[in-house]
Design a protein around this motif. Structure first.
Motif, short mmCIF file in Angstrom:
data_model
loop_
_atom_site.label_atom_id
_atom_site.label_comp_id
_atom_site.label_asym_id
_atom_site.label_seq_id
_atom_site.Cartn_x
_atom_site.Cartn_y
_atom_site.Cartn_z
N MET A 370 37.45 49.76 46.83
CA MET A 370 37.17 48.83 45.74
C MET A 370 36.78 47.44 46.26
O MET A 370 36.98 46.43 45.59
CB MET A 370 38.40 48.72 44.84
CG MET A 370 38.72 50.02 44.10
SD MET A 370 37.41 50.51 42.95
CE MET A 370 37.67 49.34 41.63
N ILE A 371 36.21 47.41 47.48
CA ILE A 371 35.73 46.14 48.06
C ILE A 371 34.24 46.30 48.41
O ILE A 371 33.87 47.28 49.07
CB ILE A 371 36.51 45.79 49.35
CG1 ILE A 371 38.02 45.83 49.11
CG2 ILE A 371 36.08 44.41 49.88
CD1 ILE A 371 38.86 45.70 50.39
N TRP A 372 33.44 45.36 47.98
CA TRP A 372 32.01 45.34 48.31
C TRP A 372 31.69 43.99 48.95
O TRP A 372 32.22 42.96 48.51
CB TRP A 372 31.15 45.50 47.05
CG TRP A 372 31.25 46.85 46.43
CD1 TRP A 372 30.39 47.90 46.61
CD2 TRP A 372 32.27 47.34 45.53
NE1 TRP A 372 30.81 48.99 45.89
CE2 TRP A 372 31.96 48.68 45.22
CE3 TRP A 372 33.42 46.77 44.97
CZ2 TRP A 372 32.74 49.46 44.37
CZ3 TRP A 372 34.21 47.55 44.12
CH2 TRP A 372 33.87 48.87 43.83
N ALA A 373 30.84 44.00 49.98
CA ALA A 373 30.51 42.73 50.65
C ALA A 373 29.10 42.80 51.21
O ALA A 373 28.58 43.88 51.51
CB ALA A 373 31.51 42.45 51.77
N PHE A 374 28.47 41.64 51.34
CA PHE A 374 27.16 41.56 51.98
C PHE A 374 26.93 40.15 52.50
O PHE A 374 27.64 39.21 52.12
CB PHE A 374 26.05 41.97 51.01
CG PHE A 374 25.99 41.12 49.75
CD1 PHE A 374 26.72 41.46 48.62
CD2 PHE A 374 25.17 40.00 49.69
CE1 PHE A 374 26.66 40.70 47.46
CE2 PHE A 374 25.10 39.23 48.53
CZ PHE A 374 25.85 39.58 47.41
N PHE A 407 32.83 41.28 46.45
CA PHE A 407 33.48 41.58 45.17
C PHE A 407 34.79 42.30 45.48
O PHE A 407 34.79 43.28 46.22
CB PHE A 407 32.65 42.55 44.31
CG PHE A 407 31.23 42.12 44.05
CD1 PHE A 407 30.89 40.79 43.82
CD2 PHE A 407 30.22 43.08 44.01
CE1 PHE A 407 29.58 40.41 43.56
CE2 PHE A 407 28.91 42.71 43.75
CZ PHE A 407 28.59 41.37 43.54
N MET A 408 35.87 41.81 44.93
CA MET A 408 37.15 42.53 45.00
C MET A 408 37.80 42.39 43.63
O MET A 408 38.80 41.70 43.46
CB MET A 408 38.04 41.94 46.10
CG MET A 408 39.11 42.89 46.56
SD MET A 408 40.37 42.14 47.60
CE MET A 408 39.50 41.71 49.06
N PRO A 409 37.19 43.03 42.62
CA PRO A 409 37.62 42.80 41.24
C PRO A 409 38.90 43.56 40.90
O PRO A 409 39.28 44.50 41.60
CB PRO A 409 36.45 43.36 40.43
CG PRO A 409 35.86 44.42 41.29
CD PRO A 409 36.08 43.99 42.71
N PRO A 410 39.56 43.17 39.80
CA PRO A 410 40.65 44.00 39.28
C PRO A 410 40.12 45.40 39.00
O PRO A 410 38.91 45.60 38.80
CB PRO A 410 41.04 43.30 37.98
CG PRO A 410 40.49 41.92 38.08
CD PRO A 410 39.30 42.00 38.97
N TYR A 411 41.03 46.39 38.94
CA TYR A 411 40.61 47.78 38.77
C TYR A 411 40.27 48.11 37.31
O TYR A 411 40.10 49.28 36.97
CB TYR A 411 41.71 48.73 39.24
CG TYR A 411 42.16 48.54 40.67
CD1 TYR A 411 41.33 47.94 41.62
CD2 TYR A 411 43.42 48.98 41.09
CE1 TYR A 411 41.75 47.77 42.94
CE2 TYR A 411 43.83 48.82 42.40
CZ TYR A 411 43.01 48.21 43.32
OH TYR A 411 43.42 48.05 44.63
#
Ligand SMILES: Cc1ncc(COP(=O)(O)O)c(C=O)c1O
Length: 432
Positions: A370-374, A407-411
């Protein structure tokens, strides 16, 4: 006015306060789900889970109900000489989540206090076991384990560390398996193997002085969401066993489903000697941290002599309210099958982010659970601040780390909220 009063009365964390002469603070009035609302009725989608703590949205009804119930009983009692049902139940359930291999939960408050506890326990274990020379710690390049002096000693983020260098213990750094650093033709796993070979050389030469290796499993957050192959953890765990060095898994950020499994270390099929948890443990409600360890380590402290015991404490250790928030959080994981549902959420998000990943200003797009990065390409040396401000204007709370946007949003984000996040971010990248 609240903002002026805040600048005068409050020393805000990780902040050059002078910046707020021009950068307004955001005064939060209330939160609901993934959204924070300010006093003027503006809203912001909390895409960083309020510093990586929030799991199930703000003002979550189930966590609120658990806290209300506990408030009518008692909020806190010291944990020396006393105990209570919430802390016992939480300890049993956390241990069960490790398959019973870890337990003996020792509680702190923030993440950094868990790091301190694990470092001290490891050292003290070796001392109690006749190896008083094992006083050194090893961590990965780019590591982050908190801001207190012990935790900062095993951290490797220059911005936070260099000023305090004269106060810190020296600790060894070994190469990070950060997949961005691999050679062009190399697989992530092969690169992990190369980094593990460097760890092996270090342990071979110095193991008699080393108490523990501390790692952030799979994702090194504060250095810029560096992601790496689980193979590194497999190899590091085997090396630690071979050279009699503890493995401390700092899952303060990666725990509670952030990397797709409940604990990140599960993806390597290993069990660490110490497990540090915090942040998401209370669903982002209250400060609570905990360190779990093995029976064999606990037993080295169990003795008639007081000084062989672990004489460490924090006033709010095992706070009952925080434990109830944690129990409600675990209930949500079970009742809503969160780990399985997150796989569906992540898959949907991975389709949506494709247009962002393809953007010419975007490189090294990566995802773990649940983590996205760039990375964004920009000549602006203050690109992080520029993106932060542009995001607020688009009702998004993003807090880039240098040129890394993540992005590390709530689930709990809905499909429409995922679109809102991705489309807003794409527009910001486009405008740079
Ligand atoms: C991996 C890791 N360890 C430790 C910490 C420190 O936690 P805290 O800020 O609660 O002290 C953090 C915080 O971001 C973290 O990401």
């Amino acid at each position: 006015m609240l903002l002026t009063r805040s600048r005068t009365a409050v020393w805000h964390p990780c902040t050059q306060m002078k910046q707020h002469e021009t950068l307004p603070l955001i005064p939060v009035a209330y939160g609901k789900g993934g959204w924070l609302y300010d006093h003027d009725g503006r809203r912001y989608l909390d895409a960083v889970s309020s510093w990586w703590v929030n799991l199930f949205g703000h003002a979550n009804a189930r966590i609120n109900a658990a806290l209300t119930d506990q408030l009518s009983r008692f909020a806190h009692v010291m944990l020396a000489g006393f105990t209570h049902a919430p802390v016992v139940e939480l300890s049993e359930r956390l241990s069960a989540l490790t398959g019973g291999t870890l337990g003996h939960c020792f509680y702190g408050s923030d993440g950094a206090s868990a790091t301190e506890i694990a470092l001290k326990m490891s050292f003290h274990y070796w001392r109690n076991s006749g190896h008083a020379d094992k006083t050194q710690f090893v961590s990965l390049a780019g590591s982050y384990h908190g801001e207190t002096l012990g935790a900062l000693s095993v951290t490797d983020v220059a911005l936070f560390k260099d000023t305090y260098a004269p106060l810190l213990r020296t600790s060894a750094k070994v190469p990070s398996p950060d997949a961005r650093l691999k050679a062009d033709c190399e697989s992530n796993a092969a690169f992990a193997g190369r980094c593990a070979a460097a760890l092996e050389a270090h342990l071979e030469a110095h193991h008699d002085k080393i108490a523990a290796l501390i790692v952030e499993p799979l994702v090194q957050g504060a250095t810029g969401m560096a992601m790496y192959d689980a193979e590194y953890l497999r190899l590091a765990s085997a090396l630690c066993k071979r050279y009699d060095v503890h493995l401390i898994a700092d899952e303060i950020m990666t725990g509670f489903g952030r990397t797709g499994t409940f604990f990140a270390y599960e993806q390597a099929g290993i069990t660490p000697d110490f497990l540090c948890l915090s942040k998401g443990i209370t669903g982002g409600y209250l400060p609570l941290s905990v360190v779990l360890t093995r029976d064999s380590i606990y037993e080295a402290f169990y003795d008639d002599r007081i000084t062989r015991g672990f004489l460490h404490s924090h006033s709010y250790t095992g706070n009952a309210l925080a434990c109830r928030a944690a129990l409600a959080t675990l209930d949500i994981f079970e009742d809503d099958r969160v780990i399985a549902e997150n796989r569906t959420r992540a898959a949907a998000m991975n389709v949506k982010v494709e247009k962002l990943a393809q953007h010419p200003r975007v490189s090294d797009f990566r995802n773990t659970g649940m983590i996205w990065a760039f990375e964004v390409t920009s000549d602006d040396t203050a690109v992080a601040l520029r993106i932060y401000e542009a995001a607020l204007a688009r009702e998004l709370l993003l807090r880039p780390i240098g040129s890394t946007v993540y992005f590390m949003p709530p689930y709990t984000l809905t499909d429409a909220e995922q679109d809102f996040l991705v489309d807003g971010t794409l527009a910001i990248v486009e405008s740079l």
